[in-house]
Design an enzyme around this catalytic site. Structure first.
Site, mmCIF file in Angstrom:
data_model
loop_
_atom_site.group_PDB
_atom_site.id
_atom_site.type_symbol
_atom_site.label_atom_id
_atom_site.label_comp_id
_atom_site.label_asym_id
_atom_site.label_seq_id
_atom_site.Cartn_x
_atom_site.Cartn_y
_atom_site.Cartn_z
ATOM 1 C CB ILE A 1 4.977 11.329 -49.442
ATOM 2 C CG1 ILE A 1 5.536 11.909 -50.763
ATOM 3 C CG2 ILE A 1 4.650 9.852 -49.621
ATOM 4 C CD1 ILE A 1 4.541 11.980 -51.904
ATOM 5 C CB SER A 2 1.419 12.059 -45.113
ATOM 6 O OG SER A 2 1.424 13.472 -45.098
ATOM 7 C CG ASP B 1 -4.751 16.087 -46.037
ATOM 8 O OD1 ASP B 1 -5.447 15.856 -45.033
ATOM 9 O OD2 ASP B 1 -3.666 16.691 -45.986
ATOM 10 N N GLY C 1 -10.962 17.777 -42.344
ATOM 11 C CA GLY C 1 -11.065 18.521 -41.085
ATOM 12 C C GLY C 1 -11.157 20.016 -41.335
ATOM 13 C CG ASN D 1 -4.491 9.348 -40.110
ATOM 14 O OD1 ASN D 1 -4.803 8.989 -41.254
ATOM 15 N ND2 ASN D 1 -3.954 10.537 -39.877
HETATM 16 C C1 IPE Z 1 -2.523 11.668 -44.777
HETATM 17 O O1 IPE Z 1 -3.181 12.755 -44.278
HETATM 18 C C2 IPE Z 1 -3.254 10.418 -44.430
HETATM 19 C C3 IPE Z 1 -4.544 10.215 -45.090
HETATM 20 C C4 IPE Z 1 -5.048 10.968 -46.032
HETATM 21 C C5 IPE Z 1 -5.257 9.050 -44.658
HETATM 22 P P1 IPE Z 1 -2.796 13.398 -42.875
HETATM 23 O O2 IPE Z 1 -3.715 14.534 -42.674
HETATM 24 O O3 IPE Z 1 -2.769 12.367 -41.829
HETATM 25 O O4 IPE Z 1 -1.299 13.889 -43.145
HETATM 26 P P2 IPE Z 1 -0.427 14.998 -42.406
HETATM 27 O O5 IPE Z 1 -0.507 14.723 -40.947
HETATM 28 O O6 IPE Z 1 -1.026 16.339 -42.734
HETATM 29 O O7 IPE Z 1 0.929 14.846 -42.977
HETATM 30 C C1 IPE Z 2 -8.139 13.460 -44.428
HETATM 31 O O1 IPE Z 2 -8.582 14.664 -43.895
HETATM 32 C C2 IPE Z 2 -8.817 12.268 -43.805
HETATM 33 C C3 IPE Z 2 -7.956 11.453 -42.939
HETATM 34 C C4 IPE Z 2 -6.692 11.645 -42.706
HETATM 35 C C5 IPE Z 2 -8.587 10.336 -42.275
HETATM 36 P P1 IPE Z 2 -7.996 15.221 -42.544
HETATM 37 O O2 IPE Z 2 -8.802 14.690 -41.411
HETATM 38 O O3 IPE Z 2 -6.537 14.983 -42.448
HETATM 39 O O4 IPE Z 2 -8.286 16.786 -42.712
HETATM 40 P P2 IPE Z 2 -7.319 17.980 -42.370
HETATM 41 O O5 IPE Z 2 -6.020 17.724 -43.062
HETATM 42 O O6 IPE Z 2 -7.179 18.020 -40.883
HETATM 43 O O7 IPE Z 2 -8.014 19.180 -42.913
HETATM 44 MG MG MG Z 3 -4.917 16.030 -43.062
#
Ligand code: IPE
Ligand code: IPE
Ligand code: MG
Length: 252
Positions: A199-200, A24, A27, A72
């Site tokens: 844990i998402s 994670d 972004g 996602n």
């Molecule tokens: C969890 O991350 C899913 C993956 C790493 C693929 P998210 O960024 O989607 O989780 P939340 O939304 O912060 O809980």
């Molecule tokens: C994890 O990074 C990658 C995926 C969930 C595909 P994020 O895209 O969730 O990055 P943040 O949490 O928004 O920083």
């Molecule tokens: Mg994320």
């Protein structure tokens, strides 16, 4: 700070057999640098490569990476498309390396939902790498723990309906065997990057007794040293599985 001494401190006889990672922070990493989120995902791929290599070298037998959750799919279409494109390219590009390093690729999740090109590439690499023995790399794609449990319950309900199993015969083994993860041991160590403590919807059933390691490091910045730190943290834990500390390690 992790340093190279961390690796030498790891006990080679107590390497976690299965490590699962919630990758994670891509972004946020990109935004901090004034870039679009996809820039972070691209850099995240580099981390994936380095972590896989480090995991193989440590002797980790199963590595599960949470790459795309059921939830996602609700992200902006452009980001979803870019992630899928990145996925195909990466799996394709990494197949020779997987062959060289004895890595078997597997997938868990509702992969039928992936774009056809993506699904095809995935199946191809799964097939090409199927006899590799050194490490099993499990990609969680369009995956969520609740989705998997519901699918499993449906399968078992069908078996009850057809009379192959009686309701009173349903136990942990039966449910575990109906999950996408049936062929793998439960994770010993679960790592989440980016400072979130949740844990998402990852391996809900399987992490019942996993050790958790949370790090504030954003996924594109996660290095093999951060993996060693997590393994050292794990090796410092006493896993009691409900028993007392004395039962696990008798005091003389
Ligand atoms: C969890 O991350 C899913 C993956 C790493 C693929 P998210 O960024 O989607 O989780 P939340 O939304 O912060 O809980
Ligand atoms: C994890 O990074 C990658 C995926 C969930 C595909 P994020 O895209 O969730 O990055 P943040 O949490 O928004 O920083
Ligand atoms: Mg994320």
């Amino acid at each position: 700070m992790a340093n190279s001494a961390d690796k030498s401190q790891i006990d080679p006889d107590r390497i976690p057999r299965h490590v699962a990672i919630i990758m994670d922070g891509n972004g946020r990493w990109a935004r901090q640098k004034g870039h679009l989120r996809i820039f972070g995902h691209k850099h995240g791929v580099r981390t994936v490569r380095n972590v896989i290599e480090a995991a193989v070298e440590l002797g980790i037998q199963y590595l599960t990476l949470y790459a795309f959750s059921t939830e996602n799919w609700n992200r902006p279409e452009a980001e979803v498309n870019a992630l899928m494109e990145l996925l195909v390219q990466t799996i394709k590009g990494e197949t020779p390396t997987m062959m060289e390093n004895g890595i078997r690729l597997q997938a868990i999740g509702n992969i039928e939902k992936l774009p056809p090109g993506c699904n095809k590439q995935l199946q191809e690499t799964v097939n090409t790498t199927k006899d590799n023995k050194r490490m099993t790399l499990i990609l969680a794609l369009s995956y969520s723990g609740r989705w998997d449990i519901i699918e499993a319950v449906r399968k078992i309900a069908d078996q009850v309906k057809s009379g192959t199993i009686q309701p009173e015969e349903i136990n942990e083994e039966v449910l575990g065997a109906a999950l996408n993860t049936a062929a793998y041991p439960n994770p010993d160590l679960l790592i989440r990057t980016s400072g979130e403590h949740r844990i998402s919807n990852f391996l809900l059933w399987e992490i019942a007794y996993s050790e958790f390691h949370f790090t504030p490091v954003l996924w594109p910045d996660f290095t093999p040293d951060d993996l060693y730190k997590a393994v050292l943290d794990y090796q410092g834990r006493q896993r009691r599985f409900g028993k007392t500390g004395e039962q696990i390690q008798p005091v003389h």
